[in-house]
Write a protein that holds these residues in place. Structure first.
Motif, PDB file in Angstrom:
ATOM      1  N   PHE A 102       0.828  -1.202   0.000  1.00 31.32           N
ATOM      2  CA  PHE A 102       0.000   0.000   0.000  1.00 31.32           C
ATOM      3  C   PHE A 102       0.866   1.258   0.000  1.00 31.32           C
ATOM      4  N   GLY A 103       2.031   1.193   0.633  1.00 33.73           N
ATOM      5  CA  GLY A 103       2.946   2.331   0.574  1.00 33.73           C
ATOM      6  C   GLY A 103       3.360   2.653  -0.849  1.00 33.73           C
ATOM      7  N   ALA A 104       3.506   1.620  -1.681  1.00 32.14           N
ATOM      8  CA  ALA A 104       3.820   1.845  -3.092  1.00 32.14           C
ATOM      9  C   ALA A 104       2.626   2.431  -3.827  1.00 32.14           C
ATOM     10  N   ARG A 105       1.433   1.953  -3.496  1.00 32.33           N
ATOM     11  CA  ARG A 105       0.231   2.519  -4.125  1.00 32.33           C
ATOM     12  C   ARG A 105       0.116   4.012  -3.822  1.00 32.33           C
ATOM     13  N   ILE A 106       0.449   4.398  -2.596  1.00 28.22           N
ATOM     14  CA  ILE A 106       0.468   5.824  -2.263  1.00 28.22           C
ATOM     15  C   ILE A 106       1.471   6.549  -3.160  1.00 28.22           C
ATOM     16  N   GLY A 107       2.638   5.929  -3.381  1.00 29.17           N
ATOM     17  CA  GLY A 107       3.660   6.544  -4.208  1.00 29.17           C
ATOM     18  C   GLY A 107       3.184   6.801  -5.621  1.00 29.17           C
ATOM     19  N   PHE A 108       2.451   5.864  -6.203  1.00 30.72           N
ATOM     20  CA  PHE A 108       1.889   6.095  -7.541  1.00 30.72           C
ATOM     21  C   PHE A 108       0.976   7.322  -7.527  1.00 30.72           C
ATOM     22  N   SER A 109       0.117   7.417  -6.519  1.00 32.85           N
ATOM     23  CA  SER A 109      -0.810   8.550  -6.450  1.00 32.85           C
ATOM     24  C   SER A 109      -0.088   9.859  -6.176  1.00 32.85           C
ATOM     25  N   LEU A 110       0.947   9.819  -5.328  1.00 33.63           N
ATOM     26  CA  LEU A 110       1.713  11.027  -5.048  1.00 33.63           C
ATOM     27  C   LEU A 110       2.444  11.507  -6.301  1.00 33.63           C
ATOM     28  N   GLY A 111       2.948  10.559  -7.102  1.00 30.51           N
ATOM     29  CA  GLY A 111       3.639  10.928  -8.323  1.00 30.51           C
ATOM     30  C   GLY A 111       2.744  11.581  -9.351  1.00 30.51           C
ATOM     31  N   VAL A 112       1.438  11.329  -9.249  1.00 27.79           N
ATOM     32  CA  VAL A 112       0.472  11.978 -10.134  1.00 27.79           C
ATOM     33  C   VAL A 112       0.040  13.334  -9.573  1.00 27.79           C
ATOM     34  N   SER A 113      -0.263  13.370  -8.281  1.00 27.12           N
ATOM     35  CA  SER A 113      -0.835  14.583  -7.690  1.00 27.12           C
ATOM     36  C   SER A 113       0.210  15.614  -7.283  1.00 27.12           C
ATOM     37  N   ALA A 114       1.406  15.162  -6.873  1.00 28.67           N
ATOM     38  CA  ALA A 114       2.439  16.095  -6.387  1.00 28.67           C
ATOM     39  C   ALA A 114       3.823  15.570  -6.734  1.00 28.67           C
ATOM     40  N   PRO A 115       4.141  15.425  -8.027  1.00 26.12           N
ATOM     41  CA  PRO A 115       5.441  14.866  -8.412  1.00 26.12           C
ATOM     42  C   PRO A 115       6.627  15.696  -7.943  1.00 26.12           C
ATOM     43  N   GLU A 116       6.402  16.960  -7.666  1.00 32.21           N
ATOM     44  CA  GLU A 116       7.484  17.833  -7.200  1.00 32.21           C
ATOM     45  C   GLU A 116       7.990  17.434  -5.815  1.00 32.21           C
ATOM     46  N   ARG A 117       7.217  16.601  -5.087  1.00 30.01           N
ATOM     47  CA  ARG A 117       7.642  16.166  -3.761  1.00 30.01           C
ATOM     48  C   ARG A 117       8.517  14.905  -3.815  1.00 30.01           C
ATOM     49  N   MET A 118       8.723  14.329  -5.011  1.00 35.39           N
ATOM     50  CA  MET A 118       9.440  13.062  -5.153  1.00 35.39           C
ATOM     51  C   MET A 118      10.685  13.253  -6.017  1.00 35.39           C
ATOM     52  N   LEU A 119      11.837  12.809  -5.503  1.00 33.44           N
ATOM     53  CA  LEU A 119      13.074  12.818  -6.284  1.00 33.44           C
ATOM     54  C   LEU A 119      13.182  11.555  -7.133  1.00 33.44           C
ATOM     55  N   SER A 120      12.668  10.458  -6.620  1.00 29.84           N
ATOM     56  CA  SER A 120      12.587   9.196  -7.344  1.00 29.84           C
ATOM     57  C   SER A 120      11.582   8.332  -6.610  1.00 29.84           C
ATOM     58  N   PHE A 121      11.218   7.188  -7.226  1.00 27.93           N
ATOM     59  CA  PHE A 121      10.174   6.338  -6.668  1.00 27.93           C
ATOM     60  C   PHE A 121      10.589   4.882  -6.811  1.00 27.93           C
ATOM     61  N   VAL A 122      10.588   4.166  -5.673  1.00 25.77           N
ATOM     62  CA  VAL A 122      10.776   2.715  -5.669  1.00 25.77           C
ATOM     63  C   VAL A 122       9.464   2.082  -5.206  1.00 25.77           C
ATOM     64  N   SER A 123       8.889   1.251  -6.063  1.00 25.77           N
ATOM     65  CA  SER A 123       7.664   0.527  -5.751  1.00 25.77           C
ATOM     66  C   SER A 123       8.001  -0.931  -5.519  1.00 25.77           C
ATOM     67  N   ALA A 124       7.762  -1.425  -4.317  1.00 20.52           N
ATOM     68  CA  ALA A 124       7.982  -2.830  -3.982  1.00 20.52           C
ATOM     69  C   ALA A 124       6.629  -3.503  -3.762  1.00 20.52           C
ATOM     70  N   ALA A 125       6.305  -4.487  -4.601  1.00 21.28           N
ATOM     71  CA  ALA A 125       5.033  -5.205  -4.508  1.00 21.28           C
ATOM     72  C   ALA A 125       3.850  -4.256  -4.596  1.00 21.28           C
ATOM     73  N   GLY A 126       3.982  -3.235  -5.433  1.00 21.91           N
ATOM     74  CA  GLY A 126       2.932  -2.237  -5.561  1.00 21.91           C
ATOM     75  C   GLY A 126       2.129  -2.399  -6.834  1.00 21.91           C
ATOM     76  N   THR A 127       1.022  -1.672  -6.897  1.00 21.26           N
ATOM     77  CA  THR A 127       0.210  -1.620  -8.100  1.00 21.26           C
ATOM     78  C   THR A 127      -0.452  -0.257  -8.190  1.00 21.26           C
ATOM     79  N   TYR A 128      -0.712   0.150  -9.411  1.00 18.05           N
ATOM     80  CA  TYR A 128      -1.399   1.418  -9.646  1.00 18.05           C
ATOM     81  C   TYR A 128      -2.911   1.214  -9.708  1.00 18.05           C
ATOM     82  N   ARG A 129      -3.368  -0.052  -9.689  1.00 14.92           N
ATOM     83  CA  ARG A 129      -4.782  -0.363  -9.854  1.00 14.92           C
ATOM     84  C   ARG A 129      -5.399  -0.814  -8.525  1.00 14.92           C
ATOM     85  N   ILE A 130      -6.724  -0.767  -8.476  1.00 14.29           N
ATOM     86  CA  ILE A 130      -7.482  -1.274  -7.339  1.00 14.29           C
ATOM     87  C   ILE A 130      -8.420  -2.356  -7.867  1.00 14.29           C
TER      88      ILE A 130
END
Length: 265
Positions: A102-130
Motif C-alpha cells: 500500500f505504501g507503493a500505491r500511495i507513491g503512484f498517487s503522489l507521483g500523479v498529484s504532487a510529483p514535485e515532492r518526489m526525487l525518485s520512486f521505488v515501488s515494492a510489490a505495488g500496483t497502480y490499480r485497485i
C-alpha cells in the motif's frame, strides 16, 4: 518519535529520522497492517542510512499514528496529505520515496498529484490499480470476520493458516500493534478507492524502479504493464518471492535499490 499533523483533519502522524543527516532524504512507507518499525527490523534503515537521511512514518491507522475508525478517514486524498505533512515537518520540499505494497500505491498517487515532492520512486510489490477482493487475496477470505470477532490475534492466526507457516517476528510485532476497528475501516476504504489511470502512468514524470516477486502474480503483471507505459521506469523481477516476502531477505532488493537511488541523487 516525532509528530506531524494532517492540516485537513488533524490526524497526528508518528515519524522518525535516521541515518546520515547530510545525505539525500529518503522516505520509507510501509504496507497494510505494518508500521515504520519493519524498515529497521528488516535492515533497510541500517543499510540505506549510511548514505541517506532516512524518514520513516506510521500511516494513519497504524503504529503510533492516530487510528480513526471510519472508512472515509482513509481516503487516498487524506493519506497523500499525511505524507506531505511528514515531509513538511521534516522541512523537506522533496525526497526519494520507497514504498511497499500500500505504501507503493500511495507513491503512484503522489507521483500523479504532487510529483514535485518526489526525487525518485521505488515501488515494492505495488500496483497502480485497485480491484475487489485484493485484501482477501493478500491475507485470507474471512479476514474481516476474524478482525471483528477475535481482533489482531484472530487476524494473524488466519493469515498463518493461509500461508502455512508462522509470520516472521518483525511482521507479527507490527501486526499485533494494530487496532482492529481502525484496520477494518482502513481495509474497507482500500478496496473502495480508485487507482490511477494508464494515461496517468504514461504522463508519470518521476524516475521509477519497480520490484515484484515472480510468485506475486497480480503485482508482477501490473508492474510489467506499468513499465511498458511509464516514460522512465524499469522492473526487477525477484525470483521465488511472493507478496509477503518481497522485502526480506533484503540483500537482493538493496542491490537494485542502492544504485537506482545513487543514479538519481
Amino acid at each position: 518519535m516525532r509528530q506531524a499533523v494532517n492540516p485537513h483533519d488533524g490526524v497526528r502522524l508518528a515519524w522518525e529520522e535516521h541515518g546520515n543527516r547530510a545525505g539525500e532524504p529518503l522516505l520509507l512507507v510501509h504496507g497494510s497492517a505494518l508500521s515504520k518499525a519493519v524498515w529497521r527490523g528488516m535492515g533497510y534503515v541500517k543499510a540505506l542510512g549510511v548514505d541517506y537521511r532516512i524518514i520513516t512514518m506510521d500511516l494513519r491507522g497504524h503504529g503510533r499514528s492516530d487510528k480513526p475508525g471510519q472508512a472515509t478517514d482513509y481516503e487516498m486524498e487524506r493519506v497523500l496529505l499525511d505524507v506531505q505533512a511528514v515531509l513538511d515537518a521534516a522541512e523537506l520540499p522533496a525526497a526519494h520515496y520507497f514504498g511497499y505494497s500500500f505504501g507503493a500505491r500511495i507513491g503512484f498517487s503522489l507521483g500523479v498529484s504532487a510529483p514535485e515532492r518526489m526525487l525518485s520512486f521505488v515501488s515494492a510489490a505495488g500496483t497502480y490499480r485497485i480491484f475487489a477482493g485484493s485484501i482477501a487475496e493478500l491475507f485470507f477470505p474471512d479476514y474481516d470476520t476474524a478482525l471483528a470477532a477475535e481482533g489482531m490475534r484472530g487476524f494473524v492466526a488466519g493469515w498463518e493458516a493461509r500461508i502455512g507457516h508462522p509470520v516472521d517476528p518483525v511482521t507479527r510485532m507490527a501486526f499485533m500493534s494494530n487496532d482492529p476497528v481502525a484496520l477494518r475501516a482502513y481495509f474497507a476504504q482500500t478496496e473502495a478507492g480508485e487507482g490511477i489511470s494508464e494515461q496517468d502512468l504514461a504522463d508519470f514524470s518521476v524516475p521509477t524502479l519497480l520490484l515484484a516477486g515472480t510468485l506475486d502474480t497480480r503485482r508482477l503483471a501490473d508492474s510489467r504493464r506499468a513499465v511498458e507505459l511509464m516514460p522512465d521506469a524499469r522492473l526487477l523481477e525477484l525470483p521465488g518471492r511472493d507478496h509477503g516476502d518481497t522485502l526480506f531477505p533484503p540483500a537482493e532488493v538493496l542491490a537494485a535499490v542502492e544504485p537506482f537511488l545513487a543514479a538519481h541523487n
